[in-house]
Design a protein around this motif. Sequence first.
Motif, PDB file in Angstrom:
ATOM      1  N   ARG A 218      41.751  55.031  47.334  1.00  0.00           N
ATOM      2  CA  ARG A 218      42.444  56.322  47.451  1.00  0.00           C
ATOM      3  C   ARG A 218      42.020  57.287  46.348  1.00  0.00           C
ATOM      4  O   ARG A 218      41.853  58.493  46.583  1.00  0.00           O
ATOM      5  N   LYS A 219      41.847  56.783  45.131  1.00  0.00           N
ATOM      6  CA  LYS A 219      41.411  57.645  44.025  1.00  0.00           C
ATOM      7  C   LYS A 219      39.996  58.164  44.270  1.00  0.00           C
ATOM      8  O   LYS A 219      39.702  59.338  44.012  1.00  0.00           O
ATOM      9  N   LEU A 220      39.133  57.295  44.772  1.00  0.00           N
ATOM     10  CA  LEU A 220      37.767  57.716  45.067  1.00  0.00           C
ATOM     11  C   LEU A 220      37.739  58.754  46.188  1.00  0.00           C
ATOM     12  O   LEU A 220      36.949  59.702  46.152  1.00  0.00           O
ATOM     13  N   ALA A 221      38.603  58.577  47.187  1.00  0.00           N
ATOM     14  CA  ALA A 221      38.667  59.553  48.285  1.00  0.00           C
ATOM     15  C   ALA A 221      39.109  60.917  47.775  1.00  0.00           C
ATOM     16  O   ALA A 221      38.613  61.960  48.236  1.00  0.00           O
ATOM     17  N   ALA A 222      40.033  60.920  46.822  1.00  0.00           N
ATOM     18  CA  ALA A 222      40.534  62.186  46.282  1.00  0.00           C
ATOM     19  C   ALA A 222      39.448  62.951  45.531  1.00  0.00           C
ATOM     20  O   ALA A 222      39.545  64.178  45.372  1.00  0.00           O
ATOM     21  N   GLU A 223      38.404  62.254  45.070  1.00  0.00           N
ATOM     22  CA  GLU A 223      37.326  62.908  44.326  1.00  0.00           C
ATOM     23  C   GLU A 223      36.319  63.585  45.246  1.00  0.00           C
ATOM     24  O   GLU A 223      35.473  64.352  44.771  1.00  0.00           O
ATOM     25  N   ILE A 224      36.397  63.316  46.553  1.00  0.00           N
ATOM     26  CA  ILE A 224      35.453  63.937  47.495  1.00  0.00           C
ATOM     27  C   ILE A 224      35.820  65.406  47.673  1.00  0.00           C
ATOM     28  O   ILE A 224      36.970  65.754  47.966  1.00  0.00           O
ATOM     29  N   GLU A 225      34.844  66.274  47.499  1.00  0.00           N
ATOM     30  CA  GLU A 225      35.109  67.715  47.533  1.00  0.00           C
ATOM     31  C   GLU A 225      35.150  68.266  48.953  1.00  0.00           C
ATOM     32  O   GLU A 225      35.957  69.150  49.257  1.00  0.00           O
ATOM     33  N   ASP A 226      34.300  67.757  49.827  1.00  0.00           N
ATOM     34  CA  ASP A 226      34.257  68.243  51.205  1.00  0.00           C
ATOM     35  C   ASP A 226      35.529  67.796  51.934  1.00  0.00           C
ATOM     36  O   ASP A 226      35.815  66.604  52.046  1.00  0.00           O
ATOM     37  N   ALA A 227      36.297  68.753  52.448  1.00  0.00           N
ATOM     38  CA  ALA A 227      37.603  68.454  53.047  1.00  0.00           C
ATOM     39  C   ALA A 227      37.471  67.537  54.262  1.00  0.00           C
ATOM     40  O   ALA A 227      38.282  66.607  54.443  1.00  0.00           O
ATOM     41  N   GLU A 228      36.476  67.760  55.106  1.00  0.00           N
ATOM     42  CA  GLU A 228      36.319  66.941  56.313  1.00  0.00           C
ATOM     43  C   GLU A 228      35.924  65.514  55.950  1.00  0.00           C
ATOM     44  O   GLU A 228      36.452  64.544  56.527  1.00  0.00           O
ATOM     45  N   ILE A 229      35.004  65.385  55.004  1.00  0.00           N
ATOM     46  CA  ILE A 229      34.592  64.043  54.593  1.00  0.00           C
ATOM     47  C   ILE A 229      35.736  63.339  53.868  1.00  0.00           C
ATOM     48  O   ILE A 229      35.927  62.124  54.015  1.00  0.00           O
TER      49      ILE A 229
END
Length: 676
Positions: A450-461
């Motif tokens: 979940r923490k790694l997902a929060a670091e993704i900048e592209d909203a769709e990805i």
Amino acid sequence: MFSLRQPRICLVLLLTVCMLGVCLPAHAQQQSRRPASSPAPRGDENRAAQRQTKRRRASGAQSRQAREAARRRQREQAVADLSEIAASARTLEDAYYSTQIQLLAADALWPADPAAARNLFRRAWEAAITADREEQEESERDTSAGAMGHVTTMRGAVLHKATRRDGQLAESFLRELMEGDKEYAEREASRASRGVSAWREPSAPMARRIVFARGLIQQGDGERAAALLAPALEEGVNTYLIDVLLQLRRHDAPRADALFLQLLRRTRSHLEETDANALLLLSSYVVSPTLFVAVDQSGAPMFRSLAQATTDPTPAPALSPSLRAAFYELAAAVLARRAAQVSADSSDRETPALYFALERLLPFFELDAPALAPALRTERDALAARLDAAQRDTLLKQRDVQTLAAKNPSDPLRSIVEAVAQEKDASRRERLRLHLVKEASRRRLWERARKLAAEIEDAEIRRLANTFIAVRQIENLSDAYEENDEDDYERAAAFVRNADAPPLARAWGFAQAAALAARRNKPERASELLDDAARFAATVENGSQRKVAAYTMLARTAARFDPPRAWELLASLVRAANACEDLSGIEANVEIIEPPPTPESGQLGLTLEADVFSFGEVFATMAHLDFERAREAARSLGGEEPRAFASIAVARAALERDEKKGASRTSAERASKPGS
């Protein structure tokens, strides 16, 4: 006027009346003391009970006879179906499916008719030759893929199943495969030109034996694995062989130890071929069963973890004193012979390896074979004098290594984390982060994912990353809620209800919640949750393999606690399968999230492999409930391949039941014998 007889007649009548007056009250008293309905004598009662018992036994015998007659009809039908399916498969244009169908039919037929099954195996082998040749030709045409070597994929599949059923038949297939193996000839020529490596790899034919033996060990068939490995001993010590023997030892120590003893004897008769590295590899079986050790040409020690040690944590029993003694006697002979050769040879080529072997094994000699240690210490000291101090110290520092496992395990995601940090292109970096989330969730590192997902900048990805996490959590739902809490099914259902996941995943989640409710003896709630699962399954796109997978999963789940509903779901599965044009019926996984049809989109999809989605197995499950009904459903499938695979599964279920009964009966007979 009376005669003289009349007074006498009156007197007789009077006496008769008086006697009746005395007798009647006594008779009345006896009647009053007797019960109104006297019980039947004991003998009659026993006879009635015996007649009732006989009737019950006769009824039970008739019922057993009827069941046995039904099973016999099912067996006959299953055998006929398998023969028909295999015959039809021989006309298929696709050699791959022709092989697969004939192979599965042969394996399923074996319990009922080994002779006919053996013929089917041979036909499957012929089809496999064609399939491999076609794949070889395709790979040679596809220049972008590069050379693939000698293709033996389908022959390997046939050989794998044949080995489990008939060792002699499998041996004939293996010999034919090795004789036509051009890759083997090329490898042998290359080996001859470069000499034997420190790891002493086996020839291609023996490597094949070892690979197939490894598969048998994983299936728990140590007897056939040992038979397959026996010829490989003739090539002597190599890493593959020691590794598979140690794997066998964890499942069948007596057979593994017997093979190792044969290997020791073979080595003893070929001492001239046995150098320090061969002895170090051989010693892994005795002193380091998780690690291979060798010394390279420069004199540096090399270490390699054994494959079985990383996949099978099962501890093996201790070696017998006699086997240990046999190893130490051989080791002493090898070390003495090689030390004498080194002393006579001005070259120091083998000195580092021999010195390292002596240093590594001496502590074990002193513990288990102390009588042999003094002579070895003398040889060690002589070799030490031939080495410079720096090289000697380097070897000494590594002599006691027993494992390559780090004391502080490294981050399992480290390589991907480093790739993300080094990537300069923003788009590729986002995809790498998505891959990082997928790997973290696959390993059930939920908080980190979940923490790694929060670091993704592209909203769709980022949304897609969170969906990956939700799907993986649904995959593990049954394990997560197995704490025996009374409301575990409600908490599981609540999680699925709020999850951002595609319909197939949510159907899977509600099905697991329904199974939990059934386990808690809540049939009504289980039925409601199954309804929720079915509603989501219905929303999966028509004509897709996901739709087929959804109803496959639902029918298999319902069969465990709601058979009537399972049959309804099986009918839905048949309709979904008939609407899916690209269904083969042998798919091993399901693409829960389909990637968009764009370049470099592989990271955007999610494919899962789970037994509950196995198309053929759902028909086998239903056949255990009702053979005829499952058979009819399988035969109603429109696609030739799906119909064949489903029908084979139904037939296999009927024949496996008898095979298991026979095995249980044999085990019981063995247990009843004296001394068993």
